[in-house]
Design a protein around this motif. Structure first.
Motif, PDB file in Angstrom:
ATOM      1  N   TYR A  58       0.834  -1.197   0.000  1.00  0.00           N
ATOM      2  CA  TYR A  58       0.000   0.000   0.000  1.00  0.00           C
ATOM      3  C   TYR A  58       0.871   1.251   0.000  1.00  0.00           C
ATOM      4  CZ  TYR A  58      -2.817  -3.642   2.276  1.00  0.00           C
ATOM      5  OH  TYR A  58      -3.430  -4.827   2.590  1.00  0.00           O
ATOM      6  N   TYR A  71       0.225   5.335   1.210  1.00  0.00           N
ATOM      7  CA  TYR A  71      -0.600   6.376   1.805  1.00  0.00           C
ATOM      8  C   TYR A  71       0.217   7.661   1.772  1.00  0.00           C
ATOM      9  CZ  TYR A  71      -3.548   2.734   4.006  1.00  0.00           C
ATOM     10  OH  TYR A  71      -4.391   1.674   4.261  1.00  0.00           O
ATOM     11  N   GLN A  98       0.435  11.825   3.632  1.00  0.00           N
ATOM     12  CA  GLN A  98      -0.080  12.798   4.595  1.00  0.00           C
ATOM     13  C   GLN A  98       0.473  14.166   4.252  1.00  0.00           C
ATOM     14  OE1 GLN A  98       1.137  12.443   8.720  1.00  0.00           O
ATOM     15  NE2 GLN A  98      -0.805  13.288   9.429  1.00  0.00           N
ATOM     16  N   GLY A 121      -0.228  18.530   8.320  1.00  0.00           N
ATOM     17  CA  GLY A 121      -1.383  19.008   9.074  1.00  0.00           C
ATOM     18  C   GLY A 121      -2.706  18.393   8.672  1.00  0.00           C
ATOM     19  N   GLN A 122      -2.671  17.473   7.709  1.00  0.00           N
ATOM     20  CA  GLN A 122      -3.921  16.861   7.252  1.00  0.00           C
ATOM     21  C   GLN A 122      -3.930  15.360   7.549  1.00  0.00           C
ATOM     22  OE1 GLN A 122      -5.109  17.994   3.280  1.00  0.00           O
ATOM     23  NE2 GLN A 122      -4.191  20.036   3.471  1.00  0.00           N
ATOM     24  N   LYS A 123      -4.991  14.704   7.098  1.00  0.00           N
ATOM     25  CA  LYS A 123      -5.155  13.290   7.394  1.00  0.00           C
ATOM     26  C   LYS A 123      -4.195  12.431   6.586  1.00  0.00           C
ATOM     27  CE  LYS A 123     -10.122  13.789   8.204  1.00  0.00           C
ATOM     28  NZ  LYS A 123     -11.466  13.269   7.897  1.00  0.00           N
ATOM     29  N   VAL A 124      -3.931  11.245   7.104  1.00  0.00           N
ATOM     30  CA  VAL A 124      -3.247  10.223   6.322  1.00  0.00           C
ATOM     31  C   VAL A 124      -4.274   9.688   5.319  1.00  0.00           C
ATOM     32  CG1 VAL A 124      -2.119   7.983   6.387  1.00  0.00           C
ATOM     33  CG2 VAL A 124      -1.732   9.619   8.241  1.00  0.00           C
ATOM     34  N   PHE A 133      -5.302   7.258   1.926  1.00  0.00           N
ATOM     35  CA  PHE A 133      -5.001   6.080   1.127  1.00  0.00           C
ATOM     36  C   PHE A 133      -4.776   6.484  -0.325  1.00  0.00           C
ATOM     37  CE2 PHE A 133      -5.286   1.790  -0.368  1.00  0.00           C
ATOM     38  CZ  PHE A 133      -6.058   1.813  -1.506  1.00  0.00           C
ATOM     39  N   GLU A 141      -6.864  -1.667  -5.553  1.00  0.00           N
ATOM     40  CA  GLU A 141      -7.762  -0.560  -5.211  1.00  0.00           C
ATOM     41  C   GLU A 141      -6.961   0.735  -5.295  1.00  0.00           C
ATOM     42  OE1 GLU A 141      -9.525  -0.993  -1.344  1.00  0.00           O
ATOM     43  OE2 GLU A 141     -10.954   0.638  -1.649  1.00  0.00           O
ATOM     44  N   PHE A 166       3.818   7.256   2.945  1.00  0.00           N
ATOM     45  CA  PHE A 166       4.029   6.044   3.734  1.00  0.00           C
ATOM     46  C   PHE A 166       3.749   4.809   2.883  1.00  0.00           C
ATOM     47  CE2 PHE A 166       4.698   7.928   7.791  1.00  0.00           C
ATOM     48  CZ  PHE A 166       3.858   9.013   7.892  1.00  0.00           C
ATOM     49  N   GLU A 194      -2.779  -7.089  10.075  1.00  0.00           N
ATOM     50  CA  GLU A 194      -2.498  -5.661  10.225  1.00  0.00           C
ATOM     51  C   GLU A 194      -1.581  -5.177   9.114  1.00  0.00           C
ATOM     52  OE1 GLU A 194      -3.633  -7.428  13.822  1.00  0.00           O
ATOM     53  OE2 GLU A 194      -1.544  -7.577  13.208  1.00  0.00           O
ATOM     54  N   GLN A 195      -1.732  -3.900   8.812  1.00  0.00           N
ATOM     55  CA  GLN A 195      -0.814  -3.254   7.888  1.00  0.00           C
ATOM     56  C   GLN A 195       0.363  -2.709   8.688  1.00  0.00           C
ATOM     57  OE1 GLN A 195      -2.811  -0.521   5.173  1.00  0.00           O
ATOM     58  NE2 GLN A 195      -4.617  -1.835   5.165  1.00  0.00           N
ATOM     59  N   PHE A 240       3.641  -0.296   8.651  1.00  0.00           N
ATOM     60  CA  PHE A 240       4.017   0.912   7.925  1.00  0.00           C
ATOM     61  C   PHE A 240       5.520   1.184   8.018  1.00  0.00           C
ATOM     62  CE2 PHE A 240       0.071   3.124   6.720  1.00  0.00           C
ATOM     63  CZ  PHE A 240      -0.853   2.307   7.330  1.00  0.00           C
ATOM     64  N   GLY A 241       6.038   1.778   6.960  1.00  0.00           N
ATOM     65  CA  GLY A 241       7.408   2.269   6.968  1.00  0.00           C
ATOM     66  C   GLY A 241       7.487   3.644   7.600  1.00  0.00           C
ATOM     67  N   PRO A 242       8.712   4.188   7.742  1.00  0.00           N
ATOM     68  CA  PRO A 242       8.901   5.482   8.411  1.00  0.00           C
ATOM     69  C   PRO A 242       8.518   6.673   7.556  1.00  0.00           C
ATOM     70  CG  PRO A 242      10.991   4.628   7.664  1.00  0.00           C
ATOM     71  CD  PRO A 242       9.994   3.565   7.388  1.00  0.00           C
ATOM     72  N   TYR A 302      -3.122   3.470  15.755  1.00  0.00           N
ATOM     73  CA  TYR A 302      -1.699   3.423  15.421  1.00  0.00           C
ATOM     74  C   TYR A 302      -1.003   4.553  16.171  1.00  0.00           C
ATOM     75  CZ  TYR A 302      -2.246   0.186  11.460  1.00  0.00           C
ATOM     76  OH  TYR A 302      -2.477  -0.912  10.665  1.00  0.00           O
ATOM     77  N   ARG A 338       9.720   7.604  12.774  1.00  0.00           N
ATOM     78  CA  ARG A 338       9.356   6.195  12.667  1.00  0.00           C
ATOM     79  C   ARG A 338       8.048   6.059  11.907  1.00  0.00           C
ATOM     80  NH1 ARG A 338      11.651   2.908  16.530  1.00  0.00           N
ATOM     81  NH2 ARG A 338      10.873   1.263  15.185  1.00  0.00           N
ATOM     82  N   GLY A 339       7.780   4.849  11.420  1.00  0.00           N
ATOM     83  CA  GLY A 339       6.514   4.590  10.749  1.00  0.00           C
ATOM     84  C   GLY A 339       5.371   4.461  11.742  1.00  0.00           C
ATOM     85  N   LEU A 340       4.177   4.333  11.215  1.00  0.00           N
ATOM     86  CA  LEU A 340       2.999   4.107  12.051  1.00  0.00           C
ATOM     87  C   LEU A 340       3.083   2.700  12.639  1.00  0.00           C
ATOM     88  CD1 LEU A 340       0.377   5.562   9.550  1.00  0.00           C
ATOM     89  CD2 LEU A 340       1.200   6.652  11.629  1.00  0.00           C
ATOM     90  N   PHE A 392      -7.907   7.210   7.921  1.00  0.00           N
ATOM     91  CA  PHE A 392      -7.306   7.710   9.153  1.00  0.00           C
ATOM     92  C   PHE A 392      -7.913   9.030   9.588  1.00  0.00           C
ATOM     93  CE2 PHE A 392      -3.644   5.023  10.046  1.00  0.00           C
ATOM     94  CZ  PHE A 392      -3.462   4.346   8.846  1.00  0.00           C
ATOM     95  N   GLY A 393      -7.799   9.296  10.898  1.00  0.00           N
ATOM     96  CA  GLY A 393      -8.045  10.630  11.411  1.00  0.00           C
ATOM     97  C   GLY A 393      -6.813  11.501  11.233  1.00  0.00           C
ATOM     98  N   THR A 394      -6.912  12.740  11.683  1.00  0.00           N
ATOM     99  CA  THR A 394      -5.825  13.709  11.516  1.00  0.00           C
ATOM    100  C   THR A 394      -4.711  13.533  12.541  1.00  0.00           C
ATOM    101  OG1 THR A 394      -7.149  15.266  12.783  1.00  0.00           O
ATOM    102  CG2 THR A 394      -7.180  15.502  10.393  1.00  0.00           C
TER     103      THR A 394
END
Lengths: 115, 116
Positions: free
Chosen positions: A33, A35, A37, A40-43, A45, A56, A91, A103-104, A106-108, B36, B42-44, B106-108
């Motif tokens: 996947y 994603y 961000q 200041g906004q949402k993460v 997809f 998808e 991400f 679970e997914q 995530f990378g940094p 998360y 670091r990642g989530l 996700f949320g903010t």
């Protein structure tokens, strides 16, 4: 503990240039996947990928974006002609399976700055 | 469309006190809910999830979350906060009814700051 890795950590580019963001998912994972961000906004997809195909994608993932698994370990996101609004943290994530019990991870992230 | 709201940008707590990070969700069907955490550079990292069953879910590092269907909430809690819990926390939802895809919304994010 296995981790998702991403390179580079920070990418600066000029508007209109192509960028490739790289990810190495966890080795036995099959689903991948991207994603992003915006500050200041949402993460949000972008896209999911399985068996060498996009499974998808969101409205954000237009023709400027593409994904590829060029070999057995890397998963890349290409932006063909970057725009200022592409500046964001990107991400990569991977999961072993598709079900909700997988679970997914995530990378940094890669911080992309478009000037 | 599914969505998540985290009404607080930042939560400040004294070490040893209980903490709550709020999350409400909106989906067309029944939700799968996740928390998360992100530490600097670091990642989530996955903390916990609600799939079905007991409304109180226990996760990593002593965190727990309570699913409340009537209030469409999934607040993250910990009985006694540690300075090392200071991080950015994200709530996420996946719509159970969509089937097939594994997209998370996700949320903010809420910045948790635990002080001595």
């Amino acid at each position: 503990e296995p981790e998702v890795t991403q390179t580079p950590s920070h990418q600066v580019t000029q508007m209109g240039q192509e960028v490739i963001l790289r990810c190495v998912p966890i080795s036995n994972h099959l689903y991948f996947y991207w994603y992003r961000q915006i500050l200041g906004q949402k993460v949000e997809f972008l896209v999911s990928f399985y068996n060498n195909e996009i499974s998808e994608k969101s409205e954000i993932f237009d023709d400027q974006f593409s994904v590829e698994r060029p070999d057995g370990s890397n998963f890349t996101l290409k932006i063909r002609s970057t725009k200022l609004e592409d500046s964001a943290m990107y991400f990569c994530a991977s999961s072993e399976g598709l079900g909700v019990y997988n679970e997914q991870f995530f990378g940094p992230g890669t911080r992309l700055t478009v000037l | 469309a599914q969505s998540v709201a985290q009404p607080e940008d930042q939560v400040n707590v004294a070490e040893g006190n209980p903490l709550t990070v709020k999350c409400t969700y909106s989906v067309s069907g029944n939700p799968y809910l996740f928390w998360y955490v992100q530490y600097p550079n670091r990642g989530l990292q996955f903390l916990l999830k609600y799939i079905t069953g007991d409304n109180l879910v226990k996760g990593s590092y002593g965190f727990e979350a309570e699913f409340n269907k009537s209030q469409t909430s999934f607040h993250l809690k910990k009985p006694s906060a540690l300075v090392s819990d200071s991080a950015l926390y994200f709530c996420a939802v996946r719509d159970r009814e969509r089937g097939g895809g594994n997209k998370l919304t996700f949320g903010t994010g809420t910045q948790l700051k635990v002080e001595l």
